[in-house]
Motif scaffolding. Structure first.
Motif, PDB file in Angstrom:
ATOM      1  N   ASP A  61     -36.794  -6.576  28.799  1.00 26.09           N
ATOM      2  CA  ASP A  61     -36.397  -5.275  29.307  1.00 26.09           C
ATOM      3  C   ASP A  61     -35.189  -4.565  28.298  1.00 26.09           C
ATOM      4  OD1 ASP A  61     -35.519  -5.959  32.885  1.00 26.09           O
ATOM      5  OD2 ASP A  61     -37.318  -5.313  31.776  1.00 26.09           O
ATOM      6  N   SER A  62     -34.511  -5.464  27.610  1.00 29.57           N
ATOM      7  CA  SER A  62     -33.233  -4.673  26.541  1.00 29.57           C
ATOM      8  C   SER A  62     -33.996  -4.214  25.323  1.00 29.57           C
ATOM      9  CB  SER A  62     -32.266  -5.684  26.311  1.00 29.57           C
ATOM     10  OG  SER A  62     -32.917  -6.748  25.577  1.00 29.57           O
ATOM     11  N   LYS A  86     -30.039  -1.964  17.473  1.00 36.74           N
ATOM     12  CA  LYS A  86     -28.580  -2.131  17.948  1.00 36.74           C
ATOM     13  C   LYS A  86     -28.024  -3.570  17.338  1.00 36.74           C
ATOM     14  CE  LYS A  86     -29.634   0.004  22.459  1.00 36.74           C
ATOM     15  NZ  LYS A  86     -29.631  -0.317  23.978  1.00 36.74           N
ATOM     16  N   GLU A  88     -26.742  -5.985  19.008  1.00 37.47           N
ATOM     17  CA  GLU A  88     -27.325  -7.094  19.550  1.00 37.47           C
ATOM     18  C   GLU A  88     -28.618  -7.315  19.263  1.00 37.47           C
ATOM     19  OE1 GLU A  88     -25.703  -4.288  20.594  1.00 37.47           O
ATOM     20  OE2 GLU A  88     -26.645  -3.429  22.589  1.00 37.47           O
ATOM     21  N   ASP A  89     -29.544  -6.548  18.592  1.00 42.83           N
ATOM     22  CA  ASP A  89     -30.612  -7.258  18.189  1.00 42.83           C
ATOM     23  C   ASP A  89     -30.714  -8.489  16.953  1.00 42.83           C
ATOM     24  OD1 ASP A  89     -31.814  -3.916  18.699  1.00 42.83           O
ATOM     25  OD2 ASP A  89     -32.198  -5.602  19.897  1.00 42.83           O
TER      26      ASP A  89
END
Length: 114
Positions: A61-62, A86, A88-89
């Motif tokens: 989903d992200s 991002k 967070e990737d």
């Protein structure tokens, strides 16, 4: 020899793009679904995206709407186009077969940072 070799990782600024590649050898690539996974520092490896033999794709989903998985059977190669990256990737990205997995490759490092 059955082998997966990932490449294309790099240091990129937030909002940037990268295209990862996974070169497969030693098995009939076109006959298998394939997937991308990632492992961030201190975290378990997680599934990111899959593509079936018939090009049906599914995504975490992200990353849905930002990442696109594709394959080129003539070249035994899997791709992951990553846009709007991002922080967070940030992770080491791996490819493998989601069923009947084989030995993991060395992965390719993606770092998203300003």
């Amino acid at each position: 020899q059955v082998q997966l070799v990932e490449s294309g990782g790099d240091l990129v600024q937030p909002g940037g793009s990268l295209r990862l590649s996974c070169a497969a050898s030693g098995f009939l690539f076109a006959a298998y679904s394939m997937a991308w996974y990632r492992q961030a520092p201190g975290k378990q490896r997680e599934w990111v995206a899959s593509i079936s033999r018939h090009d049906n794709a599914d995504y975490l989903d992200s990353v849905r709407g930002r990442f696109t998985i594709s394959r080129e059977n003539a070249r035994d190669t899997l791709y992951l186009q990553m846009n709007t990256l991002k922080p967070e990737d940030t992770a080491v990205y791996y490819c493998n077969r989601p069923t009947s997995a084989i030995n993991w490759g060395q992965g390719t490092q993606v770092t998203v940072s300003s």
